[in-house]
Scaffold this motif. Structure first.
Motif, mmCIF file in Angstrom:
data_model
loop_
_atom_site.group_PDB
_atom_site.id
_atom_site.type_symbol
_atom_site.label_atom_id
_atom_site.label_comp_id
_atom_site.label_asym_id
_atom_site.label_seq_id
_atom_site.Cartn_x
_atom_site.Cartn_y
_atom_site.Cartn_z
ATOM 1 N N ILE A 24 29.145 18.072 39.476
ATOM 2 C CA ILE A 24 28.906 16.827 38.740
ATOM 3 C C ILE A 24 27.716 16.954 37.796
ATOM 4 C CG2 ILE A 24 28.024 14.463 39.026
ATOM 5 C CD1 ILE A 24 31.003 14.600 39.422
ATOM 6 N N VAL A 25 26.644 17.625 38.234
ATOM 7 C CA VAL A 25 25.441 17.667 37.402
ATOM 8 C C VAL A 25 25.419 18.861 36.460
ATOM 9 C CG1 VAL A 25 24.109 16.468 39.171
ATOM 10 C CG2 VAL A 25 24.034 18.968 39.073
ATOM 11 N N SER A 26 26.421 19.734 36.518
ATOM 12 C CA SER A 26 26.336 20.952 35.701
ATOM 13 C C SER A 26 27.587 21.213 34.870
ATOM 14 C CB SER A 26 26.068 22.170 36.600
ATOM 15 O OG SER A 26 27.128 22.371 37.502
ATOM 16 N N TYR A 27 28.384 20.183 34.612
ATOM 17 C CA TYR A 27 29.594 20.445 33.852
ATOM 18 C C TYR A 27 29.302 20.789 32.393
ATOM 19 C CZ TYR A 27 29.474 15.620 32.051
ATOM 20 O OH TYR A 27 29.110 14.444 31.436
ATOM 21 N N ALA A 28 28.046 20.595 31.936
ATOM 22 C CA ALA A 28 27.675 21.015 30.577
ATOM 23 C C ALA A 28 27.872 22.521 30.406
ATOM 24 C CB ALA A 28 26.224 20.642 30.279
ATOM 25 N N SER A 29 27.679 23.290 31.475
ATOM 26 C CA SER A 29 27.842 24.744 31.412
ATOM 27 C C SER A 29 29.203 25.190 31.925
ATOM 28 C CB SER A 29 26.751 25.429 32.245
ATOM 29 O OG SER A 29 26.867 25.065 33.612
ATOM 30 N N PHE A 69 40.807 31.935 41.970
ATOM 31 C CA PHE A 69 42.160 31.753 41.441
ATOM 32 C C PHE A 69 42.436 30.284 41.162
ATOM 33 C CE2 PHE A 69 46.821 31.581 41.694
ATOM 34 C CZ PHE A 69 47.181 32.666 40.896
ATOM 35 N N VAL A 70 42.060 29.424 42.102
ATOM 36 C CA VAL A 70 42.288 27.987 41.919
ATOM 37 C C VAL A 70 41.343 27.425 40.856
ATOM 38 C CG1 VAL A 70 42.289 25.740 43.045
ATOM 39 C CG2 VAL A 70 43.162 27.738 44.259
ATOM 40 N N VAL A 71 40.083 27.876 40.844
ATOM 41 C CA VAL A 71 39.136 27.414 39.830
ATOM 42 C C VAL A 71 39.633 27.772 38.429
ATOM 43 C CG1 VAL A 71 36.849 27.869 38.841
ATOM 44 C CG2 VAL A 71 37.075 27.326 41.265
ATOM 45 N N ILE A 72 40.196 28.959 38.268
ATOM 46 C CA ILE A 72 40.740 29.330 36.955
ATOM 47 C C ILE A 72 41.901 28.420 36.591
ATOM 48 C CG2 ILE A 72 42.004 31.145 35.723
ATOM 49 C CD1 ILE A 72 40.214 33.177 37.173
ATOM 50 N N GLY A 73 42.690 28.027 37.585
ATOM 51 C CA GLY A 73 43.752 27.064 37.319
ATOM 52 C C GLY A 73 43.208 25.747 36.795
ATOM 53 N N PHE A 74 42.138 25.249 37.410
ATOM 54 C CA PHE A 74 41.491 24.038 36.898
ATOM 55 C C PHE A 74 40.900 24.278 35.515
ATOM 56 C CE2 PHE A 74 40.851 22.778 41.512
ATOM 57 C CZ PHE A 74 41.741 21.730 41.456
ATOM 58 N N SER A 75 40.295 25.434 35.332
ATOM 59 C CA SER A 75 39.618 25.743 34.082
ATOM 60 C C SER A 75 40.589 25.764 32.916
ATOM 61 C CB SER A 75 38.905 27.091 34.194
ATOM 62 O OG SER A 75 38.291 27.452 32.982
ATOM 63 N N ARG A 76 41.808 26.169 33.155
ATOM 64 C CA ARG A 76 42.821 26.202 32.087
ATOM 65 C C ARG A 76 43.039 24.814 31.496
ATOM 66 N NH1 ARG A 76 46.892 29.941 31.759
ATOM 67 N NH2 ARG A 76 48.501 28.330 31.806
ATOM 68 N N ASN A 77 42.822 23.795 32.314
ATOM 69 C CA ASN A 77 43.019 22.423 31.850
ATOM 70 C C ASN A 77 41.778 21.838 31.200
ATOM 71 O OD1 ASN A 77 45.685 22.356 32.884
ATOM 72 N ND2 ASN A 77 44.889 21.940 34.931
ATOM 73 N N SER A 78 40.673 22.601 31.175
ATOM 74 C CA SER A 78 39.444 22.093 30.556
ATOM 75 C C SER A 78 38.884 23.075 29.527
ATOM 76 C CB SER A 78 38.388 21.817 31.636
ATOM 77 O OG SER A 78 38.120 22.978 32.396
ATOM 78 N N LEU A 96 35.909 16.210 36.178
ATOM 79 C CA LEU A 96 37.118 15.774 36.867
ATOM 80 C C LEU A 96 37.544 16.763 37.954
ATOM 81 C CD1 LEU A 96 39.232 14.475 33.835
ATOM 82 C CD2 LEU A 96 37.920 13.134 35.502
ATOM 83 N N ALA A 97 37.080 18.004 37.847
ATOM 84 C CA ALA A 97 37.444 19.014 38.841
ATOM 85 C C ALA A 97 36.538 18.988 40.061
ATOM 86 C CB ALA A 97 37.410 20.399 38.202
ATOM 87 N N ALA A 104 35.687 20.613 45.547
ATOM 88 C CA ALA A 104 35.004 20.334 46.810
ATOM 89 C C ALA A 104 35.984 20.413 47.981
ATOM 90 C CB ALA A 104 34.354 18.956 46.765
ATOM 91 N N LEU A 105 37.167 19.830 47.819
ATOM 92 C CA LEU A 105 38.176 19.888 48.878
ATOM 93 C C LEU A 105 38.660 21.322 49.098
ATOM 94 C CD1 LEU A 105 40.226 16.683 47.982
ATOM 95 C CD2 LEU A 105 38.608 16.978 49.859
#
Length: 255
Positions: free
Chosen positions: A57-62, A160-169, A177-178, A183-184
Motif C-alpha cells: 500500500i505504501v510503496s506502489y509508487a515503485s 509467478f503470481v506477482v508477475i500475473g498481477f503485474s501484467r495488469n498494471s 489494487l494488488a 497478502a492472501l
C-alpha cells in the motif's frame, strides 16, 4: 533515471514496514513474555500477509517489489521498466541494484524497529534460538539441499503470481489494487509451504534482519547462524528467476 530516487525511497519504506510488521508478529509469538506467546504458525502467516499488504500500500509508487526475487523475476520476464505509472525507470544494472539495495536497507531498518518495540522482551527471553527466529528463518529439519528446494518452490509460486498481477498494471511491478490478493497469496504460501523452512521467499527479508541480529546489542543473542544464511538468499533468487522465465510462455496462455 529521474525517478530512481523516488523508487528507491518507496522500496526502502515499503520493505521496512513489511519487515517491521512481519518480524513483529514473530516476536509476539516467539518471545516468552509477550502476550501473543505461542500464538501458532497461522498467526505468524496471517501477520506476514498483512505485513505485505501494508508494504504494498505504501510503496506502489515503485511497483512495490519489496523483494529482490520479485525484482529479478520481473527482469527475467523481460520487463523494460520498473515503477508506477508516474515513476518509471528503465530496467538496467543501476535500477536493479538500486531496488535491491533499498530493499536490503529497508529490511535492516524494519528489524531494528522490531527490536526496539520488543527490547524488554528480548532481554527477558532465555532462549537464543527464539531471539534469532524473530529476525531470520531456519529449517525444521536442516538439510541444505532440500531446504533450498523448498525456498525455490515457495518463491516460484510467489513471483509467478506477482508477475500475473503485474501484467495488469503495466509490467513494472504491483499497484495498490494488488495489495490484498498478494497478502492472501503470502498467507497461503506460508500455510502450505512454510513448514520446512519458515518460508523466507525473500532474500532481503532474511538477510537484512540477520545482519541486524548480528549487529544489535541483543542480550544473550547467540549465533546468527551464518552457515544457513545462504539458503534463504540463493533459493528465492533461483525461484524468482525461474518464475520470470517460465511466465514468458505460460502466462499469455493462462491469463
Amino acid at each position: 533515471m529521474d525517478h530512481l530516487g523516488t523508487d528507491f525511497l518507496s522500496e526502502l519504506v515499503g520493505t521496512a514496514l513489511l519487515v517491521l510488521l512481519g518480524t513483529g508478529v514473530v516476536a509476539n509469538v516467539a518471545l516468552t513474555k509477550s502476550k501473543g506467546f505461542n500464538g501458532g504458525t497461522l498467526m505468524v502467516n496471517i501477520g506476514w500477509g498483512l505485513a505485505v499488504f501494508a508494504g504494498v500500500i505504501v510503496s506502489y509508487a515503485s511497483g512495490a517489489h519489496l523483494n529482490p526475487a520479485v525484482t529479478l523475476g520481473l527482469w527475467a520476464n523481460g520487463a523494460t521498466h520498473f515503477g508506477g505509472a508516474n515513476t518509471q525507470v528503465d530496467v538496467n544494472a543501476l535500477s536493479i541494484l538500486a531496488f535491491i539495495a533499498a530493499q536490503l536497507i529497508g529490511a535492516i531498518i524494519g528489524a531494528v524497529f522490531t527490536w526496539l518495540a520488543y527490547k524488554q522482551h528480548f532481554d527477558e527471553e532465555p532462549e537464543p534460538a527464539n531471539k534469532l527466529g524473530v529476525f531470520s528463518t531456519g529449517p525444521s529439519i536442516r538439510s541444505y539441499g532440500w531446504n533450498l528446494v523448498t525456498e525455490i518452490i515457495g518463491t516460484f509460486v510467489l513471483v509467478f503470481v506477482v508477475i500475473g498481477f503485474s501484467r495488469n498494471s503495466g509490467g513494472g511491478g504491483l499497484d495498490a489494487l494488488a495489495a490484498l490478493p498478494v497478502a492472501l497469496l503470502v498467507i497461503g504460501i506460508g500455510a502450505s509451504l512454510g513448514g520446512p523452512t519458515g518460508y523466507a521467499i525473500n532474500p532481503a527479508r532474511d538477510l537484512g534482519p540477520r545482519i541486524a541480529h548480528f549487529l544489535l546489542p541483543i542480550k544473550g543473542k547467540g549465533s546468527s547462524d551464518w552457515s544457513y544464511s545462504w539458503v534463504p538468499v540463493v533459493g528465492p533468487i533461483i525461484g524468482g528467476i525461474l518464475a520470470g522465465l517460465l511466465a514468458i510462455p505460460l502466462l499469455p496462455i493462462l491469463t
